[in-house]
Design an enzyme around this catalytic site. Structure first.
Site, mmCIF file in Angstrom:
data_model
loop_
_atom_site.group_PDB
_atom_site.id
_atom_site.type_symbol
_atom_site.label_atom_id
_atom_site.label_comp_id
_atom_site.label_asym_id
_atom_site.label_seq_id
_atom_site.Cartn_x
_atom_site.Cartn_y
_atom_site.Cartn_z
ATOM 1 N NE ARG A 74 -68.427 -39.941 -61.172
ATOM 2 C CZ ARG A 74 -68.952 -40.869 -60.396
ATOM 3 N NH1 ARG A 74 -70.204 -41.252 -60.576
ATOM 4 N NH2 ARG A 74 -68.234 -41.422 -59.445
ATOM 5 C CE LYS A 80 -69.643 -48.335 -43.336
ATOM 6 N NZ LYS A 80 -70.690 -49.148 -44.000
ATOM 7 N N GLY A 110 -65.753 -39.952 -55.147
ATOM 8 C CA GLY A 110 -66.604 -38.779 -55.296
ATOM 9 C C GLY A 110 -66.475 -37.776 -54.170
ATOM 10 N N GLY A 127 -65.722 -47.102 -56.210
ATOM 11 C CA GLY A 127 -65.632 -48.528 -55.937
ATOM 12 C C GLY A 127 -64.761 -49.255 -56.938
#
Length: 398
Positions: free
Chosen positions: A42, A204, A356, A380
Site C-alpha cells: 500500500r 463469509k 488484503g 470493504g
C-alpha cells in the site's frame, strides 16, 4: 459515478509551493515482534502520486490511519515505522509529526522547502477522526491548500480525513491510485470483456452479498471457494461435516443457486481435517465431508476444475482465498488459483484482484504484481462500490 479530476489534470505549476494534504492508506501489517512492516504494497502504490507532487514542488502532508486504536495512543500502531519506510522508498527524509492539532504546524510548513514531505501520526489516535467531528476536520483542513484522496480503501468511511475536512477546500482531487481503482472497477461494472469470470472465496458470503448480487447477471461463470462455498453446498443438502457456513444466508444462497446454477461452479472435493491448526493431519474427501471433519482447502479435482475455467482472455475478478492459505498444508488451492489468474492475464485477460487476504495470497504464490492487471487496495470499499453503495470519500471529489 462521474469521472473525477486527477492530479495530472492540473499543470505541475499549480502545485508549486502549495501545501497539499494527501489522504493515503498506509494501513499496512506490522510485525510487532521484529518491529518491521510485513507487506509495504500500500505504501508503494502511493509513490507515483507522492513523486509527482515532489517533482511539482508541493509541500506534501500525508495523513493515514493504522489499525484500530479507537481514539487512544497505541505505541504499536504508530506510523513512525511507516514514515521511516517511506523515506527509504523515496530516498528523501520524511518529517514525522506527532502533534499536529493546535500546534501552529501550518505556519511551520510554510517555512519548509518546496518538495518537502511530512507524515502525520496515526489519525485514529484521535477519537474525533472516526466521529467526523467538525472541529477536528477544521484543524486538519487548516494544514493545506489542496486536498487529494489517494486512499480508495478507506473511502467508504465518512471520517474527518476522508470526508469532513474536504468542505474547506476549493480543489478536491483524486490521486493516481484512486483514479486507477475507479477506472478498473467502473469498467467491470459496466463494460467488462467476456467471458467475465468472478472468483469468490473467503469465509463469509454476507460481506459480499451486494457485490455478488450486482455481478451475477453480467458474469459468465462464478467460481465459489473458501468458506463461502460450504454455505452453497449446505443449501444443496450436501454433507459438509463441521465446515464453516452461514446459517442465516442459506435461503439467499439457495435462491441464487437455483437461478444461476448454470453459471456457479462449486468445489467437488476438499482437503479436510478434524482439527484447525498447522500440524493437524489432513485428508482428501470427495463431495460429501465425513462428520467430525472440516474442509480447510479445495481438493485436487477442484483445482483441476477451476484451472480449466480460469483461462483467459476476458475479464477476471477475484476476491477471497480458497482455503486457510496461511497454513502451509491448506494453501495449495489458493496458490493454484493465483497462478491460473496470472497465466490467464498473460493470455490476454484483464484481471482485478481485491482484498488484503487475496493480495497476500498472490504474494505467497510468488506471482508478480506485473502478472495481474490491477491489485486493488480496497477491501470493504471495493465490495461496497461493487454492491452499488456510494463512497463518501469519492463522492466529494471534484
Amino acid at each position: 459515478m462521474d469521472k473525477k479530476k486527477v492530479i495530472s489534470d492540473f499543470p505541475k505549476s499549480f502545485y508549486q509551493g502549495k501545501k497539499v494534504f494527501v489522504r493515503v492508506d498506509f494501513n499496512v501489517p506490522i510485525d510487532v515482534e521484529t518491529d518491521s512492516i510485513r507487506e509495504d504494497y500500500r505504501i508503494r502504490r502511493a509513490l507515483p502520486t507522492i513523486d509527482f507532487l515532489i517533482d511539482a514542488g508541493a509541500k506534501i502532508i500525508l495523513g493515514s490511519h493504522l489499525g484500530r486504536p479507537k481514539g487512544k495512543v497505541v505505541k504499536d500502531l504508530s506510523l513512525q515505522i511507516v514514515s521511516n519506510r517511506l523515506s527509504e522508498l523515496i530516498d528523501k527524509k520524511v518529517l514525522f509529526v506527532k502533534d499536529f492539532i493546535g500546534s501552529g504546524l501550518s505556519d511551520k510548513l510554510d517555512d519548509l522547502p518546496d518538495g518537502s514531505v511530512v507524515m502525520l501520526e496515526n489519525l485514529r489516535f484521535h477519537k474525533a477522526e472516526t466521529e467526523n467531528d467538525p472541529a477536528f476536520s477544521g484543524e486538519l483542513a487548516k494544514l493545506a491548500d489542496v486536498y487529494i484522496n489517494e486512499a480508495f480503501g478507506t473511502s467508504h468511511r465518512a471520517h474527518c480525513s476522508t470526508y469532513g475536512m474536504t468542505k474547506d477546500f476549493v480543489d478536491k482531487i483524486s490521486g493516481f491510485l484512486v483514479d486507477k481503482e475507479l477506472s478498473f472497477v467502473s469498467k467491470m461494472m459496466k463494460t467488462p470483456e467476456h467471458p467475465f469470470l468472478v472468483i469468490i472465496g473467503g469465509s463469509k458470503i454476507k460481506d459480499k452479498i451486494s457485490a455478488l448480487g450486482n455481478l451475477l447477471d453480467g458474469a459468465d461463470k462464478i467460481i465459489v471457494g473458501g468458506g463461502a462455498a460450504y454455505t452453497f453446498l449446505k443449501a444443496q443438502k450436501i454433507n459438509i461435516g463441521n465446515s464453516i457456513y452461514e446459517e442465516e444466508m442459506l435461503s439467499w444462497v439457495k435462491d441464487v443457486y437455483d437461478k444461476y446454477k448454470d453459471k456457479i461452479v462449486l468445489p467437488i472435493d476438499h482437503i479436510i481435517s478434524k482439527d484447525f491448526n498447522r500440524t493437524s493431519q489432513c485428508l482428501i474427501s470427495d463431495i460429501d465431508i465425513p462428520d467430525g471433519h472440516m474442509a480447510l482447502d479445495i481438493g485436487p479435482k477442484t483445482i483441476e476444475l477451476f484451472n480449466s475455467i480460469i483461462k483467459g482472455p476476458g475479464y477476471i475478478f477475484w476476491n477471497g482465498p480458497m482455503g486457510v492459505f496461511e497454513f502451509e498444508q491448506y494453501s495449495s488451492g489458493t496458490i493454484h488459483v493465483a497462478r491460473a489468474v496470472a497465466l490467464a492475464t498473460w493470455r490476454g485477460a484483464t484481471s482485478v484482484v481485491g482484498g488484503g487476504e487475496t493480495i497476500a495470497a498472490i504474494r505467497k504464490a510468488e506471482v508478480l504484481e506485473s502478472e495481474i492487471s490491477h491489485m486493488s487496495t480496497g477491501g470493504g470499499a471495493l465490495l461496497e462500490y461493487l454492491g452499488g453503495s456510494s463512497l463518501p470519500g469519492i463522492e466529494i471529489l471534484d
